[in-house]
Design a protein around this motif. Sequence first.
Motif, PDB file in Angstrom:
ATOM      1  N   ALA A 245       0.869  -1.518  -0.248  1.00  0.00           N
ATOM      2  CA  ALA A 245      -0.422   0.092   0.184  1.00  0.00           C
ATOM      3  C   ALA A 245       1.180   1.284   0.040  1.00  0.00           C
ATOM      4  O   ALA A 245       0.343   2.655  -0.507  1.00  0.00           O
ATOM      5  CB  ALA A 245      -1.186   0.099   0.941  1.00  0.00           C
ATOM      6  N   HIS A 246       1.717   1.189   0.395  1.00  0.00           N
ATOM      7  CA  HIS A 246       2.521   2.012   1.087  1.00  0.00           C
ATOM      8  C   HIS A 246       3.456   2.676  -0.727  1.00  0.00           C
ATOM      9  O   HIS A 246       4.016   3.135  -1.277  1.00  0.00           O
ATOM     10  CB  HIS A 246       3.929   2.639   1.745  1.00  0.00           C
ATOM     11  N   LEU A 247       3.547   1.422  -1.339  1.00  0.00           N
ATOM     12  CA  LEU A 247       4.907   1.322  -2.720  1.00  0.00           C
ATOM     13  C   LEU A 247       3.649   2.080  -3.786  1.00  0.00           C
ATOM     14  O   LEU A 247       3.881   3.045  -4.019  1.00  0.00           O
ATOM     15  CB  LEU A 247       4.881   0.031  -2.384  1.00  0.00           C
ATOM     16  N   PHE A 248       2.642   1.432  -3.507  1.00  0.00           N
ATOM     17  CA  PHE A 248       1.447   2.054  -4.661  1.00  0.00           C
ATOM     18  C   PHE A 248       0.812   3.783  -3.911  1.00  0.00           C
ATOM     19  O   PHE A 248       0.754   4.041  -5.144  1.00  0.00           O
ATOM     20  CB  PHE A 248       0.324   1.750  -4.791  1.00  0.00           C
ATOM     21  N   ALA A 249       0.436   4.030  -2.762  1.00  0.00           N
ATOM     22  CA  ALA A 249       0.584   5.900  -2.499  1.00  0.00           C
ATOM     23  C   ALA A 249       1.606   6.134  -3.091  1.00  0.00           C
ATOM     24  O   ALA A 249       2.095   7.613  -3.456  1.00  0.00           O
ATOM     25  CB  ALA A 249       0.110   5.668  -1.464  1.00  0.00           C
ATOM     26  N   HIS A 250       3.337   5.430  -2.387  1.00  0.00           N
ATOM     27  CA  HIS A 250       4.456   6.867  -3.437  1.00  0.00           C
ATOM     28  C   HIS A 250       4.275   6.701  -4.796  1.00  0.00           C
ATOM     29  O   HIS A 250       4.632   8.368  -5.296  1.00  0.00           O
ATOM     30  CB  HIS A 250       5.466   5.836  -2.271  1.00  0.00           C
ATOM     31  N   TYR A 251       3.855   5.745  -5.425  1.00  0.00           N
ATOM     32  CA  TYR A 251       3.910   6.235  -7.301  1.00  0.00           C
ATOM     33  C   TYR A 251       3.135   6.459  -7.503  1.00  0.00           C
ATOM     34  O   TYR A 251       3.341   7.138  -9.233  1.00  0.00           O
ATOM     35  CB  TYR A 251       4.404   4.527  -7.712  1.00  0.00           C
ATOM     36  N   PHE A 252       1.785   6.601  -7.248  1.00  0.00           N
ATOM     37  CA  PHE A 252       0.445   7.207  -7.933  1.00  0.00           C
ATOM     38  C   PHE A 252      -0.139   7.965  -6.932  1.00  0.00           C
ATOM     39  O   PHE A 252      -0.102   8.038  -6.164  1.00  0.00           O
ATOM     40  CB  PHE A 252      -0.263   6.131  -7.924  1.00  0.00           C
ATOM     41  N   GLY A 253      -0.499   9.123  -7.473  1.00  0.00           N
ATOM     42  CA  GLY A 253      -1.581  10.324  -7.473  1.00  0.00           C
ATOM     43  C   GLY A 253      -2.928   9.924  -7.065  1.00  0.00           C
ATOM     44  O   GLY A 253      -3.530   8.868  -8.205  1.00  0.00           O
ATOM     45  N   ASN A 254      -3.907  10.019  -6.585  1.00  0.00           N
ATOM     46  CA  ASN A 254      -5.248  10.251  -7.264  1.00  0.00           C
ATOM     47  C   ASN A 254      -6.473   9.068  -7.024  1.00  0.00           C
ATOM     48  O   ASN A 254      -6.429   8.063  -7.454  1.00  0.00           O
ATOM     49  CB  ASN A 254      -5.548  11.286  -8.315  1.00  0.00           C
ATOM     50  N   THR A 255      -5.394   8.328  -5.675  1.00  0.00           N
ATOM     51  CA  THR A 255      -5.760   6.228  -5.279  1.00  0.00           C
ATOM     52  C   THR A 255      -6.844   6.530  -4.285  1.00  0.00           C
ATOM     53  O   THR A 255      -7.578   5.207  -4.070  1.00  0.00           O
ATOM     54  CB  THR A 255      -4.698   6.055  -4.276  1.00  0.00           C
ATOM     55  N   ALA A 256      -7.485   7.876  -3.695  1.00  0.00           N
ATOM     56  CA  ALA A 256      -8.284   8.262  -2.107  1.00  0.00           C
ATOM     57  C   ALA A 256      -9.352   7.027  -3.127  1.00  0.00           C
ATOM     58  O   ALA A 256      -9.872   7.888  -4.429  1.00  0.00           O
ATOM     59  CB  ALA A 256      -8.328   8.950  -1.804  1.00  0.00           C
ATOM     60  N   PRO A 257     -10.241   6.733  -2.704  1.00  0.00           N
ATOM     61  CA  PRO A 257     -10.875   6.542  -0.994  1.00  0.00           C
ATOM     62  C   PRO A 257      -8.959   5.084  -1.417  1.00  0.00           C
ATOM     63  O   PRO A 257      -9.541   4.096  -1.942  1.00  0.00           O
ATOM     64  CB  PRO A 257     -11.808   5.958  -0.340  1.00  0.00           C
ATOM     65  N   PHE A 258      -8.220   5.782  -0.330  1.00  0.00           N
ATOM     66  CA  PHE A 258      -6.785   3.961   0.461  1.00  0.00           C
ATOM     67  C   PHE A 258      -6.661   3.911   1.533  1.00  0.00           C
ATOM     68  O   PHE A 258      -6.619   4.517   1.350  1.00  0.00           O
ATOM     69  CB  PHE A 258      -5.904   5.307  -0.900  1.00  0.00           C
ATOM     70  N   SER A 259      -6.536   2.599   1.756  1.00  0.00           N
ATOM     71  CA  SER A 259      -6.418   1.784   3.141  1.00  0.00           C
ATOM     72  C   SER A 259      -4.780   1.690   3.061  1.00  0.00           C
ATOM     73  O   SER A 259      -4.661   1.002   2.178  1.00  0.00           O
ATOM     74  CB  SER A 259      -6.935   1.081   3.723  1.00  0.00           C
ATOM     75  N   THR A 260      -4.289   2.352   4.077  1.00  0.00           N
ATOM     76  CA  THR A 260      -2.961   1.433   4.131  1.00  0.00           C
ATOM     77  C   THR A 260      -3.335   0.354   5.252  1.00  0.00           C
ATOM     78  O   THR A 260      -1.940   0.051   6.116  1.00  0.00           O
ATOM     79  CB  THR A 260      -1.622   2.108   4.383  1.00  0.00           C
ATOM     80  N   VAL A 261      -4.245   0.044   6.297  1.00  0.00           N
ATOM     81  CA  VAL A 261      -3.682  -1.036   7.243  1.00  0.00           C
ATOM     82  C   VAL A 261      -4.329  -2.890   6.403  1.00  0.00           C
ATOM     83  O   VAL A 261      -4.779  -2.678   4.988  1.00  0.00           O
ATOM     84  CB  VAL A 261      -4.567  -0.828   7.915  1.00  0.00           C
ATOM     85  N   TYR A 262      -3.357  -3.877   6.840  1.00  0.00           N
ATOM     86  CA  TYR A 262      -3.746  -5.384   6.315  1.00  0.00           C
ATOM     87  C   TYR A 262      -4.886  -5.718   7.367  1.00  0.00           C
ATOM     88  O   TYR A 262      -4.492  -5.886   8.491  1.00  0.00           O
ATOM     89  CB  TYR A 262      -2.373  -5.276   5.888  1.00  0.00           C
ATOM     90  N   PRO A 263      -5.934  -6.503   6.691  1.00  0.00           N
ATOM     91  CA  PRO A 263      -6.496  -7.269   7.353  1.00  0.00           C
ATOM     92  C   PRO A 263      -6.076  -8.385   7.469  1.00  0.00           C
ATOM     93  O   PRO A 263      -5.869 -10.199   8.168  1.00  0.00           O
ATOM     94  CB  PRO A 263      -8.030  -7.701   7.090  1.00  0.00           C
ATOM     95  N   ASN A 264      -5.604  -9.121   6.096  1.00  0.00           N
ATOM     96  CA  ASN A 264      -4.919 -10.447   5.802  1.00  0.00           C
ATOM     97  C   ASN A 264      -3.168  -9.720   5.013  1.00  0.00           C
ATOM     98  O   ASN A 264      -3.248  -9.380   3.881  1.00  0.00           O
ATOM     99  CB  ASN A 264      -6.057 -10.953   4.824  1.00  0.00           C
ATOM    100  N   HIS A 265      -2.148 -10.646   5.782  1.00  0.00           N
ATOM    101  CA  HIS A 265      -1.019 -10.121   5.093  1.00  0.00           C
ATOM    102  C   HIS A 265      -0.196 -11.144   5.837  1.00  0.00           C
ATOM    103  O   HIS A 265       0.619 -11.342   6.507  1.00  0.00           O
ATOM    104  CB  HIS A 265      -0.355  -8.754   5.437  1.00  0.00           C
ATOM    105  N   PRO A 266       0.168 -12.587   4.263  1.00  0.00           N
ATOM    106  CA  PRO A 266       1.208 -13.700   5.165  1.00  0.00           C
ATOM    107  C   PRO A 266       2.235 -13.448   5.223  1.00  0.00           C
ATOM    108  O   PRO A 266       2.718 -13.599   6.166  1.00  0.00           O
ATOM    109  CB  PRO A 266       0.056 -14.596   3.325  1.00  0.00           C
ATOM    110  N   TYR A 267       2.639 -12.638   4.373  1.00  0.00           N
ATOM    111  CA  TYR A 267       4.362 -11.909   4.317  1.00  0.00           C
ATOM    112  C   TYR A 267       4.890 -11.522   6.098  1.00  0.00           C
ATOM    113  O   TYR A 267       5.260 -12.274   7.152  1.00  0.00           O
ATOM    114  CB  TYR A 267       4.753 -11.049   3.664  1.00  0.00           C
ATOM    115  N   LEU A 268       4.049 -10.661   6.433  1.00  0.00           N
ATOM    116  CA  LEU A 268       3.732 -10.391   8.042  1.00  0.00           C
ATOM    117  C   LEU A 268       3.477 -11.141   8.934  1.00  0.00           C
ATOM    118  O   LEU A 268       3.664 -11.207  10.201  1.00  0.00           O
ATOM    119  CB  LEU A 268       3.798  -8.947   8.022  1.00  0.00           C
TER     120      LEU A 268
END
Length: 361
Positions: free
Chosen positions: A303-326
């Motif tokens: 989510a941080h990667l996409f928020a950095h690369y792109f603009g006008n992404t809202a609404p856009f969440s940066t928290v994860y209910p499912n994140h198998p890596y973490l």
Amino acid sequence: MRKTAIAGIVAGILVSCAPAWALTPAELAFHHAPVHYQDSDSSDYPSDYITAFDYDHDPITTNNWDNRGNGQWPATVYYSVVESCSHHFITYAFYHPRDWSDTIFDQEHENDLEGAIVAVRKDGSPHGRLEGMITVFHTDFYSFTPPGSPYTKGHETIDGKVSFEMDNGISRMKTVQEAKGHGLKAWPYTSDFNGSPNQDGIVYYPTLGAPTSPASGNDRRVYYRLVDIHAPGGMFDLAINDALQPPAQALTYASWGSFRGDTSGDCGSGLKSCSTNSANAPWGWDDGNDGASYRGEFALDPAHLFAHYFGNTAPFSTVYPNHPYLTKLRDAGFYSGHAPAGFPSQLDLNTLYGKLTNRCE
């Protein structure tokens, strides 16, 4: 009794309104899986065939150059799905046993994994809506948007449009990889292969059935299987296992996010050179000059990667209910003061764990 009855009615409404369209990671990955165009070079076709990192039936990555053989292995594409409260982030990774060259004074290395990640908005439809793509082209990332995407340039420019091709009733995005070094972009922004009959190359299609292998370096329909990066005993489990072992006992990874690779076989033959431990997994992918986006965010904080690369992404969440890596890192006992050897210094595990959530508002 009345309160109990009302609570029961409300609970029933909530259950009945649960999204019946919710899909498994495998179903999401298959629906959005690309038609993949692979350029090939006639001087060594088999080295441009995609396959599994353990195609030779062992997790040892220092023998993958040597065991390449004639290339009759099942076509394989790896995937992972990370879910934020607004999006699914789906990674597709393409493995080759060799990053090779037929040019003198050039460099080669054992193992090669490059790929793409897409942001799919959870818009209430069964499969969501594709909004953006970021690809790995060696040590650079490139960004693309499909027609109709609201995304604009962010801290990085948008490099082109995502194209699509119908396949068995599904409109599939198209990706393309160059021969030899296997840098990847949205089709047709790299390589000398766009599918024309007079060009060397292979076109791969996803399948839920048995995968196939190319009949030659000019095969226009090969079927690839999708393999979950988080499959038991698979690519990421091996990363966790190697991170828990003394370095001398590691079989697959030289350090966090980097595959083990040596100079055995004919890697670097002639006047070429052969580098070691030079291929990276998604949690090691990096663009070194894209500002405040860091090594490994492809997997660990998309989510941080996409928020950095792109603009006008809202609404856009940066928290994860499912994140198998973490989740797997946390379950293995890693935290900020005890991260795997080679873990990116710019990423703090405890801060990343703080982005995990049990509910979306």
